[in-house]
Design a protein around this motif. Structure first.
Motif, short mmCIF file in Angstrom:
data_model
loop_
_atom_site.label_atom_id
_atom_site.label_comp_id
_atom_site.label_asym_id
_atom_site.label_seq_id
_atom_site.Cartn_x
_atom_site.Cartn_y
_atom_site.Cartn_z
N VAL A 1 -0.57 32.84 182.40
CA VAL A 1 -1.02 32.19 181.18
C VAL A 1 -2.35 32.82 180.75
O VAL A 1 -3.31 32.85 181.51
CB VAL A 1 -1.18 30.67 181.39
CG1 VAL A 1 -1.79 30.01 180.19
CG2 VAL A 1 0.17 30.04 181.72
N ASP A 2 -2.38 33.31 179.52
CA ASP A 2 -3.59 33.89 178.94
C ASP A 2 -4.48 32.74 178.46
O ASP A 2 -4.06 31.95 177.61
CB ASP A 2 -3.19 34.80 177.78
CG ASP A 2 -4.38 35.46 177.10
OD1 ASP A 2 -5.45 34.83 176.98
OD2 ASP A 2 -4.21 36.61 176.65
N SER B 1 5.45 28.13 179.13
CA SER B 1 4.28 28.48 179.95
C SER B 1 2.98 27.92 179.39
O SER B 1 1.95 28.01 180.05
CB SER B 1 4.13 29.99 180.13
OG SER B 1 5.26 30.51 180.79
N TYR B 2 2.99 27.35 178.19
CA TYR B 2 1.76 26.84 177.58
C TYR B 2 1.81 25.34 177.34
O TYR B 2 0.90 24.63 177.75
CB TYR B 2 1.43 27.59 176.29
CG TYR B 2 0.99 29.00 176.57
CD1 TYR B 2 -0.33 29.29 176.85
CD2 TYR B 2 1.91 30.05 176.59
CE1 TYR B 2 -0.74 30.59 177.15
CE2 TYR B 2 1.52 31.34 176.88
CZ TYR B 2 0.20 31.61 177.17
OH TYR B 2 -0.19 32.89 177.47
N SER B 3 2.84 24.86 176.66
CA SER B 3 2.88 23.45 176.34
C SER B 3 4.21 23.07 175.70
O SER B 3 4.97 23.94 175.26
CB SER B 3 1.73 23.10 175.38
OG SER B 3 1.61 21.72 175.22
N ALA C 1 4.09 31.83 172.62
CA ALA C 1 2.74 31.53 172.12
C ALA C 1 2.37 32.47 170.98
O ALA C 1 1.83 32.04 169.95
CB ALA C 1 1.73 31.64 173.25
N GLN C 2 2.68 33.74 171.13
CA GLN C 2 2.33 34.71 170.09
C GLN C 2 3.10 34.43 168.80
O GLN C 2 2.55 34.56 167.70
CB GLN C 2 2.60 36.14 170.58
CG GLN C 2 1.93 37.19 169.73
CD GLN C 2 0.41 37.00 169.67
OE1 GLN C 2 -0.27 36.95 170.68
NE2 GLN C 2 -0.12 36.91 168.47
N THR C 3 4.35 34.01 168.92
CA THR C 3 5.13 33.68 167.73
C THR C 3 4.55 32.46 167.04
O THR C 3 4.46 32.41 165.80
CB THR C 3 6.61 33.45 168.11
OG1 THR C 3 7.13 34.66 168.68
CG2 THR C 3 7.45 33.07 166.89
N LEU C 4 4.13 31.46 167.81
CA LEU C 4 3.50 30.27 167.24
C LEU C 4 2.26 30.64 166.43
O LEU C 4 2.08 30.18 165.30
CB LEU C 4 3.13 29.29 168.35
CG LEU C 4 2.40 28.02 167.91
CD1 LEU C 4 3.36 27.06 167.23
CD2 LEU C 4 1.72 27.36 169.09
N ILE C 5 1.42 31.49 167.00
CA ILE C 5 0.20 31.91 166.33
C ILE C 5 0.53 32.70 165.06
O ILE C 5 -0.05 32.47 164.00
CB ILE C 5 -0.69 32.72 167.30
CG1 ILE C 5 -1.18 31.80 168.42
CG2 ILE C 5 -1.85 33.39 166.57
CD1 ILE C 5 -1.71 32.52 169.64
#
Length: 107
Positions: free
Chosen positions: A3-4, A33-35, A58-62
């Motif tokens: 996790v970054d 892996s994040y939430s 996560a990157q797609t969400l951002i």
């Protein structure tokens, strides 16, 4: 998966906005892996696999928070998995994008 910590903060900020503007338990929004959160008003999910699930990295969400018009494209290429009648969150991400732009203007 590692996790970054920077991505974790960004994911947390976006999901906090999601819960504020779309409270509810109709859709499960998963960022592996994040939430994972429940959001959007409507039928309440209590146990088992929810009927409305949206999952993305996560990157797609951002990316989506910055470019909500890419919802359909990201779904069509498999970057977003969305199932169920309430799983189209494009309008929600348009709202998030506007809020993020407004907050930048205030700085």
């Amino acid at each position: 998966m590692k996790v970054d910590p920077v991505l974790k903060i960004q994911v947390g900020e976006i999901l906090t906005i999601v819960q504020k503007i779309a409270p509810g338990k109709s859709v499960e929004l998963r960022i592996p892996s994040y939430s994972a959160i429940q959001c959007v008003s409507g039928s309440v999910h209590r146990r088992g696999t929810p009927s409305n699930v949206v999952e993305m990295s996560a990157q797609t969400l951002i990316n989506l928070a910055e470019n909500p018009h890419k919802w359909e494209e990201l779904c069509s290429i498999g970057m977003i998995s969305a199932s169920g009648t309430n799983s189209n969150l494009k309008e929600l991400f348009i709202q998030i994008s506007k809020l993020k732009q407004e907050s930048r203007l205030e700085i």
